[in-house]
Design a protein around this motif. Structure first.
Motif, short mmCIF file in Angstrom:
data_model
loop_
_atom_site.label_atom_id
_atom_site.label_comp_id
_atom_site.label_asym_id
_atom_site.label_seq_id
_atom_site.Cartn_x
_atom_site.Cartn_y
_atom_site.Cartn_z
N ALA A 190 23.54 16.96 76.95
CA ALA A 190 24.62 17.59 76.19
C ALA A 190 24.95 18.97 76.76
N ALA A 191 23.94 19.66 77.27
CA ALA A 191 24.17 20.99 77.86
C ALA A 191 25.04 20.90 79.11
N LEU A 192 24.81 19.87 79.91
CA LEU A 192 25.63 19.67 81.10
C LEU A 192 27.09 19.43 80.71
N ASP A 193 27.29 18.65 79.68
CA ASP A 193 28.63 18.37 79.18
C ASP A 193 29.29 19.63 78.64
N THR A 194 28.53 20.40 77.85
CA THR A 194 29.09 21.61 77.23
C THR A 194 29.52 22.62 78.27
N PHE A 205 27.48 24.44 71.46
CA PHE A 205 27.10 23.10 71.00
C PHE A 205 25.83 23.23 70.17
N ILE A 206 25.82 22.58 69.00
CA ILE A 206 24.68 22.67 68.07
C ILE A 206 24.18 21.26 67.77
N ALA A 313 26.41 18.06 66.42
CA ALA A 313 26.08 16.64 66.42
C ALA A 313 24.79 16.41 65.66
N LEU A 314 24.63 15.19 65.19
CA LEU A 314 23.46 14.82 64.39
C LEU A 314 22.88 13.51 64.93
#
Length: 441
Positions: A190-194, A205-206, A313-314
């Motif tokens: 997700a970090a790469l995407d953010t 992003f959380i 996201a959850l």
């Protein structure tokens, strides 16, 4: 009144006299609490070791945990082949069903105990393996203590399990390493995407992860982070109170320096007065307030008070049943505990929980030990505060030394047609009740 003797041979003899039969005693497995990626691994290992011992008649599994024991709905595992047991061991969740069933104190309401013991007497179940977390081990403790009220012998043993990793008395809880591996992997991706979209889109992003009172899952998200620029930049755990101004300033600073900020937050983080940031009015069977919504709350803070575009996201159930990304250490220890449960019962041990003790060997390994149920039931193991550096949110060397062996190695399931080939629950059959010839449906 028949009491549980110290040796399994004595238990078998007394039960045979009680029932007027020389048949072997039966065993039952029951699951409790939130499911994990390795519950079935332990169950399959328990069934296999019990078969190998040739000391048991039928090996049952309770449908939906205590619910099945109360209602007399049990799965007969006898028809399961070795191939099916292998497939079961690779399958996440609980093929038999779990429960959130709070046993009352016996003196307050003996009825559920009477129903459970009636089922055990009807099916000649003299051994019960009960796997769950700290609330579930309270059930193990209560069932063990209630045996003095009944003539039918029942030796109960507890096994640890929870992705929260908050059960006292064991180095880690089976299920946690696989969930932690999933979270740590997901946050890197997700970090790469953010970052890739941060120039014109989401800057913060959380990820909201499970963890009511402890932050073990959130903590694991930082295992691959070695310098401040890497994500996750912020790890929020219940053990450390949340200050809105301090956190927002930190988030803004990260975005200013790195162009983006990635946050992992436990669902149960609290304010400086110790109150959950977000809690619903509903409670579960054990009286715990339903949590959830921290991610949305934090994203709203970022958007409205920091002026930054945020997304949350959850992972929810995905984090606890990610069978495609299980930790090899988790799987090995889950199997080890299932086998040890049978060995312990046949050696006369009961009314205890089996636990895992870390050795000092290289590579790290774990031994199975026993712990008094009073030392784990309803107790919580929290994250040491020195595991997480307050200013940089970097994990300490001690935290990495604890976590790394748990997440090491992969145990992938077999794939078919591009997806995991998991166990099919339709292969299970409910057992006939001894007093009827009709199939239970």
């Amino acid at each position: 009144m028949v009491s549980i003797a110290d040796s399994p041979q004595s238990v078998i003899l007394e039960a045979s006299e009680l029932r007027g039969t020389m048949g072997k005693p039966n065993l039952c497995i029951a699951h409790s609490g939130g499911v994990t990626a390795i519950l079935n691994t332990t169950a399959a290992a328990t069934i296999r070791r019990a078969r190998e011992s040739q000391q048991f008649g039928t090996i049952y599994a309770a449908e939906f945990g205590l619910n099945g024991l109360v209602s007399g709905r049990l799965f007969d595992t006898t028809p399961l082949t070795d191939t099916q047991l292998t497939q079961l061991s690779h399958t996440p969740s609980s093929a038999f069903g779990s429960c959130r069933f709070k046993l009352p104190d016996y003196t307050a309401d003996p009825k559920p105990y009477q129903q459970i013991m009636q089922t055990c007497a009807d099916f000649n179940i003299q051994y019960l393996v009960y796997q769950g977390g700290n609330d579930s081990q309270d059930t193990t403790l209560k069932l063990s203590a209630a045996q003095s009220h009944f003539s039918h012998p029942l030796a109960v043993i507890g096994l640890p399990k929870t992705i929260d990793n908050d059960l006292e008395g064991t180095d880690f809880c089976p299920g946690y390493p696989s969930a932690a591996k999933y979270i740590a992997t997901s946050i890197q991706e997700a970090a790469l995407d953010t970052w890739a979209m941060s120039k014109n889109s989401t800057q913060v992003f959380i990820l909201e992860v499970m963890g009511r009172h402890t932050g073990w899952l959130a903590l694991a998200a930082g295992i691959a982070r070695s310098h401040p620029e890497q994500a996750p930049h912020s790890i929020l755990i219940p053990e450390r109170s949340f200050c809105k101004k301090t956190w927002l300033d930190y988030v803004k600073r990260c975005v200013s320096q790195y162009g983006f900020c990635v946050v992992v937050a436990s669902e149960g983080i609290t304010d400086q007065q110790g109150n959950a940031l977000v809690a619903q009015s509903r409670t579960d069977a054990f009286g715990h307030k339903q949590l959830g919504g921290v991610g949305a709350y934090l994203a709203d803070l970022v958007s409205t008070q920091a002026g930054l575009k945020a997304h949350w996201a959850l992972p929810d159930y995905l984090q606890r049943s990610a069978g495609h990304l299980r930790s090899a250490a988790d799987v090995a220890c889950a199997q080890q505990l299932g086998e040890a449960a049978i060995d312990a019962l046949l050696n006369g041990q009961h009314s205890v929980m089996l636990a895992l003790s870390r050795t000092q060997s290289t590579p790290v390994s774990w031994q199975t030990t026993t712990i008094d149920l009073n030392q784990c039931a309803n107790l919580e193991k929290t994250c040491p505060l020195d595991y997480l550096e307050a200013e940089t949110n970097l994990l300490s060397d001690a935290a990495k030394s604890y976590l790394t062996p748990l997440l090491t190695g992969e145990a992938s399931p077999e794939f078919m047609h591009g997806t995991p080939a998991y166990f099919n629950r339709s292969d299970l059959r409910l057992a006939l009740h001894p007093n009827t010839t009709e199939q239970i449906v």
